[in-house]
Design an enzyme around this catalytic site. Structure first.
Site, PDB file in Angstrom:
ATOM      1  N   LYS A 104       0.900  -1.063  -0.331  1.00  0.00           N
ATOM      2  CA  LYS A 104      -0.347   0.329   0.158  1.00  0.00           C
ATOM      3  C   LYS A 104       1.139   1.026   0.167  1.00  0.00           C
ATOM      4  CE  LYS A 104      -3.459  -0.345   2.433  1.00  0.00           C
ATOM      5  NZ  LYS A 104      -4.229  -0.724   3.336  1.00  0.00           N
ATOM      6  N   LYS A 108       2.006  -3.653  10.920  1.00  0.00           N
ATOM      7  CA  LYS A 108       1.317  -3.570  11.118  1.00  0.00           C
ATOM      8  C   LYS A 108       0.590  -4.184  12.540  1.00  0.00           C
ATOM      9  CE  LYS A 108      -3.610  -2.546   9.819  1.00  0.00           C
ATOM     10  NZ  LYS A 108      -3.961  -2.121   8.222  1.00  0.00           N
ATOM     11  N   ASP A 133      -7.529   1.366  13.372  1.00  0.00           N
ATOM     12  CA  ASP A 133      -7.761   0.106  12.324  1.00  0.00           C
ATOM     13  C   ASP A 133      -9.713  -0.398  12.945  1.00  0.00           C
ATOM     14  OD1 ASP A 133      -7.052  -1.466   9.404  1.00  0.00           O
ATOM     15  OD2 ASP A 133      -7.228  -2.856  11.514  1.00  0.00           O
ATOM     16  N   GLY A 169     -19.198  -0.253   9.986  1.00  0.00           N
ATOM     17  CA  GLY A 169     -17.813   1.059  10.943  1.00  0.00           C
ATOM     18  C   GLY A 169     -17.349   1.816  10.365  1.00  0.00           C
ATOM     19  N   LYS A 170     -16.367   2.405  10.770  1.00  0.00           N
ATOM     20  CA  LYS A 170     -15.753   3.769  10.219  1.00  0.00           C
ATOM     21  C   LYS A 170     -15.920   4.257   8.897  1.00  0.00           C
ATOM     22  CE  LYS A 170     -12.256   3.135  13.487  1.00  0.00           C
ATOM     23  NZ  LYS A 170     -12.250   2.117  13.236  1.00  0.00           N
ATOM     24  N   VAL A 171     -15.233   2.504   8.147  1.00  0.00           N
ATOM     25  CA  VAL A 171     -15.441   3.176   6.950  1.00  0.00           C
ATOM     26  C   VAL A 171     -17.166   3.064   6.180  1.00  0.00           C
ATOM     27  CG1 VAL A 171     -14.605   2.842   5.150  1.00  0.00           C
ATOM     28  CG2 VAL A 171     -12.234   2.501   7.079  1.00  0.00           C
ATOM     29  N   ASP A 209     -23.788  -6.032   8.735  1.00  0.00           N
ATOM     30  CA  ASP A 209     -23.203  -5.535   9.830  1.00  0.00           C
ATOM     31  C   ASP A 209     -23.743  -6.474  10.888  1.00  0.00           C
ATOM     32  OD1 ASP A 209     -21.864  -4.303  11.771  1.00  0.00           O
ATOM     33  OD2 ASP A 209     -21.023  -2.936  10.622  1.00  0.00           O
ATOM     34  N   ILE A 210     -23.530  -7.324  12.144  1.00  0.00           N
ATOM     35  CA  ILE A 210     -23.493  -7.659  13.619  1.00  0.00           C
ATOM     36  C   ILE A 210     -24.176  -6.343  14.258  1.00  0.00           C
ATOM     37  CG2 ILE A 210     -22.625 -10.204  13.275  1.00  0.00           C
ATOM     38  CD1 ILE A 210     -20.001  -8.716  14.080  1.00  0.00           C
ATOM     39  N   SER A 241     -13.044  -1.108   1.463  1.00  0.00           N
ATOM     40  CA  SER A 241     -11.660  -1.038   1.782  1.00  0.00           C
ATOM     41  C   SER A 241     -11.683  -1.576   2.808  1.00  0.00           C
ATOM     42  CB  SER A 241     -12.510   0.201   3.001  1.00  0.00           C
ATOM     43  OG  SER A 241     -12.963  -0.314   3.873  1.00  0.00           O
TER      44      SER A 241
HETATM   45  N1  LIG Z   1      -9.854   3.025   9.461  1.00  0.00           N
HETATM   46  C1  LIG Z   1      -9.512   3.089   8.225  1.00  0.00           C
HETATM   47  O1  LIG Z   1      -9.059   3.929   7.630  1.00  0.00           O
HETATM   48  C2  LIG Z   1      -9.709   1.791   7.070  1.00  0.00           C
HETATM   49  C3  LIG Z   1      -9.737  -0.094   7.236  1.00  0.00           C
HETATM   50  N2  LIG Z   1      -9.451  -0.027   6.753  1.00  0.00           N
HETATM   51  C4  LIG Z   1      -9.784  -1.619   6.908  1.00  0.00           C
HETATM   52  O2  LIG Z   1     -10.923  -1.303   6.745  1.00  0.00           O
HETATM   53  C5  LIG Z   1     -12.006  -2.434   7.361  1.00  0.00           C
HETATM   54  C6  LIG Z   1     -12.893  -1.698   7.891  1.00  0.00           C
HETATM   55  O3  LIG Z   1     -12.209  -1.032   8.813  1.00  0.00           O
HETATM   56  P1  LIG Z   1     -13.360   0.231   9.985  1.00  0.00           P
HETATM   57  O4  LIG Z   1     -14.597   0.518   9.681  1.00  0.00           O
HETATM   58  O5  LIG Z   1     -12.084   0.847  10.233  1.00  0.00           O
HETATM   59  O6  LIG Z   1     -13.407  -0.907  11.296  1.00  0.00           O
HETATM   60  P2  LIG Z   1     -14.742  -0.561  12.106  1.00  0.00           P
HETATM   61  O7  LIG Z   1     -13.905  -1.500  13.485  1.00  0.00           O
HETATM   62  O8  LIG Z   1     -14.848   0.043  12.587  1.00  0.00           O
HETATM   63  O9  LIG Z   1     -15.642  -1.680  11.760  1.00  0.00           O
HETATM   64  C7  LIG Z   1     -15.611  -2.610  10.600  1.00  0.00           C
HETATM   65  C8  LIG Z   1     -17.167  -3.108  10.736  1.00  0.00           C
HETATM   66  O10 LIG Z   1     -17.868  -4.415  10.010  1.00  0.00           O
HETATM   67  C9  LIG Z   1     -18.434  -5.049  11.323  1.00  0.00           C
HETATM   68  N3  LIG Z   1     -18.443  -6.387  10.971  1.00  0.00           N
HETATM   69  C10 LIG Z   1     -17.736  -7.551  12.280  1.00  0.00           C
HETATM   70  N4  LIG Z   1     -17.944  -8.503  11.107  1.00  0.00           N
HETATM   71  C11 LIG Z   1     -19.269  -9.009  10.719  1.00  0.00           C
HETATM   72  C12 LIG Z   1     -19.800  -9.406  10.714  1.00  0.00           C
HETATM   73  N5  LIG Z   1     -19.316 -10.765  10.457  1.00  0.00           N
HETATM   74  N6  LIG Z   1     -20.374  -9.450   9.083  1.00  0.00           N
HETATM   75  C13 LIG Z   1     -20.441  -7.950   8.824  1.00  0.00           C
HETATM   76  N7  LIG Z   1     -20.338  -7.288   9.523  1.00  0.00           N
HETATM   77  C14 LIG Z   1     -18.899  -7.039  10.210  1.00  0.00           C
HETATM   78  C15 LIG Z   1     -18.573  -3.964  12.810  1.00  0.00           C
HETATM   79  O11 LIG Z   1     -19.969  -4.110  13.286  1.00  0.00           O
HETATM   80  C16 LIG Z   1     -18.298  -3.182  12.605  1.00  0.00           C
HETATM   81  O12 LIG Z   1     -19.657  -2.236  12.643  1.00  0.00           O
HETATM   82  C17 LIG Z   1     -10.590  -3.133   7.791  1.00  0.00           C
HETATM   83  O13 LIG Z   1     -10.256  -4.508   6.821  1.00  0.00           O
HETATM   84  C18 LIG Z   1      -9.472  -2.148   7.748  1.00  0.00           C
HETATM   85  O14 LIG Z   1      -8.906  -3.027   8.126  1.00  0.00           O
HETATM   86  C19 LIG Z   1      -8.396  -0.143   5.612  1.00  0.00           C
HETATM   87  C20 LIG Z   1      -7.521   0.722   5.299  1.00  0.00           C
HETATM   88  C21 LIG Z   1      -7.767   2.361   6.367  1.00  0.00           C
HETATM   89  O1  LIG Z   2      -6.021   4.159   8.296  1.00  0.00           O
HETATM   90  C1  LIG Z   2      -4.543   4.130   8.857  1.00  0.00           C
HETATM   91  O2  LIG Z   2      -4.426   4.625  10.065  1.00  0.00           O
HETATM   92  C2  LIG Z   2      -3.326   3.215   8.434  1.00  0.00           C
HETATM   93  C3  LIG Z   2      -2.969   2.935   7.643  1.00  0.00           C
HETATM   94  C4  LIG Z   2      -4.067   1.300   7.714  1.00  0.00           C
HETATM   95  O3  LIG Z   2      -3.386   0.877   8.625  1.00  0.00           O
HETATM   96  C5  LIG Z   2      -3.913   0.552   6.838  1.00  0.00           C
HETATM   97  O4  LIG Z   2      -4.112   1.593   5.624  1.00  0.00           O
HETATM   98  O5  LIG Z   2      -4.663  -0.403   6.753  1.00  0.00           O
END
Ligand SMILES: NC(=O)C1=CN([C@@H]2O[C@H](COP(=O)(O)OP(=O)(O)OC[C@H]3O[C@@H](n4cnc5c(N)ncnc54)[C@H](O)[C@@H]3O)[C@@H](O)[C@H]2O)C=CC1
Ligand SMILES: O=C(O)CCC(=O)C(=O)O
Length: 379
Positions: free
Chosen positions: A77, A89, A124, A191-193, A212-213, A273
């Site tokens: 990345k 990570k 993350d 979630g966040k993204v 989503d769960i 994402s």
């Molecule tokens: N936060 C960021 O800026 C970045 C995130 N990512 C990736 O994007 C993905 C999401 O990240 P975030 O939104 O930060 O995580 P988060 O923890 O905020 O959200 C994850 C969501 O997935 C849901 N979830 C968990 N198990 C599930 C299932 N079995 N079925 C459906 N939903 C389920 C959770 O309840 C939660 O709402 C991850 O793989 C993360 O590594 C990648 C790059 C940057």
């Molecule tokens: O998005 C971030 O805060 C850091 C970058 C990262 O861990 C990711 O892209 O998976």
């Protein structure tokens, strides 16, 4: 004697399994119940940078596997996004809803600090900017905390924006239009993204299937859909792969593209994402055979990385937005190259990144002068 032999073999197995990585750090603090693993994959391009995930892994082995895959993904990345950082990570073993404490994150911050600038980290899956406010009391190597605390703010905002640019590029490639309306999308994970992507798609006039769960998140997005006159239908975790829609948007965990799910998928493209969406690289070939266009995850989800890397060069919002926007053109170039060379999109993306890392390795082959690294601005 036997026990000794067995433990030596186990150590060798771990070294073999981690041979692609530069360094793995196991962190234990019984006082705060912190159990974490930090993996540094490759620092050819610069110090390692990557978020920290918190998840109730069933075994340490499962946590190790996740952090090895995630940190390797960060190396690619960083190369693709052209930032001077390497791949790293961290994972914390524990339930993000019930096991977090401020002291656990302070303790994690101390371990990060002990690496003396070899590893920078932030949020993350399962962690939030608040968690890292605690960690930042122990180390300068934290990114993505609120602007009021000297950070660049929530990195999931540019990540979600990058997914939207990825969707526009993919719509262009598949449907010859960048218009996001009039299509149906399936979002796994609000979630966040995922939630931010869902909001932007609804506002653009798209119809959604969401899974989503966390039922609260589902209810909230359905309420938002009503307000903007669109629809967000709930689908269960089992149904999510077989819905008849245009694009699948994985925004939760990795490995969701595998033998079992590819068989069920009816979509024309996958753009999300989630890190490490393909269980194996060979699943890229299966998608190609089935005519499903795969947007390499680490290209699409680089917005957050672009922002946190920029923080380490004195954060500039305009620059972050411009670089995030370039995800659109990068993706179209990868699609074009994959088609021209009859390879998968992940092969085309990996080839580009490996070339960039090799070139940098050659450039770093001789000593010029002692220089203060750009990334020590905050030291
Ligand atoms: N936060 C960021 O800026 C970045 C995130 N990512 C990736 O994007 C993905 C999401 O990240 P975030 O939104 O930060 O995580 P988060 O923890 O905020 O959200 C994850 C969501 O997935 C849901 N979830 C968990 N198990 C599930 C299932 N079995 N079925 C459906 N939903 C389920 C959770 O309840 C939660 O709402 C991850 O793989 C993360 O590594 C990648 C790059 C940057
Ligand atoms: O998005 C971030 O805060 C850091 C970058 C990262 O861990 C990711 O892209 O998976």
């Amino acid at each position: 004697m036997n026990v000794m032999k067995q433990s030596v073999q186990t150590t060798e197995t771990i070294l073999e399994r981690t041979h692609e990585h530069e360094q793995i750090i196991f962190c234990n603090d019984p006082e705060t119940n912190l159990k974490a693993i930090i993996a540094i994959h490759n620092t050819t391009l610069g110090p390692a940078l990557g978020g920290c995930r918190m998840h109730p892994y069933r075994t340490v082995d499962e946590a190790l596997e996740d952090v090895l895959r995630l940190s390797k993904g960060m190396t690619y990345k960083c190369a693709a996004a052209d930032v001077d950082f390497g791949g790293g990570k961290a994972v914390i073993i524990g339930n993000p809803v019930t096991d977090k404490t401020p002291n656990m994150f302070r303790s994690f911050g101390q371990f990060v600090d002990s690496l003396n600038g070899r590893f920078y980290t932030g949020t993350d899956m399962g962690t939030s900017t608040d968690d890292f406010i605690h960690a930042s009391k122990e180390t300068n190597c934290i990114v993505g905390i609120p602007e009021a605390y000297g950070g660049g703010g929530d990195s999931s905002i540019p990540t979600a924006l990058g997914v939207i640019y990825g969707l526009k590029a993919t719509n262009k490639a598949v449907f010859s239009t960048t218009d996001l309306s009039g299509k149906t999308y399936i979002i796994q994970g609000l979630g966040k993204v995922g939630y931010k992507v869902a909001e932007q798609l609804l506002e653009a006039g798209a119809d959604l299937y969401v899974s989503d769960i966390n039922q609260e998140a589902v209810k909230a997005i359905q309420e938002h859909a009503k307000q903007v006159g669109s629809i967000a239908r709930f689908v269960s975790g089992d149904e999510v792969y077989s819905v008849d829609a245009d694009i699948f948007i994985p925004c939760a965990f990795g490995g969701v593209i595998n033998d079992e799910t590819i068989e069920k998928l009816k979509v024309k493209a996958i753009v999300g994402s989630a890190n490490n969406q393909l269980l194996l690289e060979s699943h890229g070939k299966l998608l190609k055979q089935k005519g499903i266009l795969y947007a390499p995850d680490y290209i699409v989800n680089a917005g957050g990385l672009i922002q946190v890397a920029d923080e380490l060069y004195n954060y500039n919002k305009e620059r972050v937005l411009t670089k995030t926007k370039s995800i659109y053109t990068s993706l179209l170039e990868i699609y074009k190259e994959a088609e021209l060379d009859n390879i998968t999109t992940i092969e085309a993306a990996n080839r580009f990144c490996e070339k960039r890392i090799d070139e940098r390795r050659k450039q770093n082959s001789f000593f010029t002068h002692t220089k203060r690294p750009k990334w020590s601005i905050r030291k």
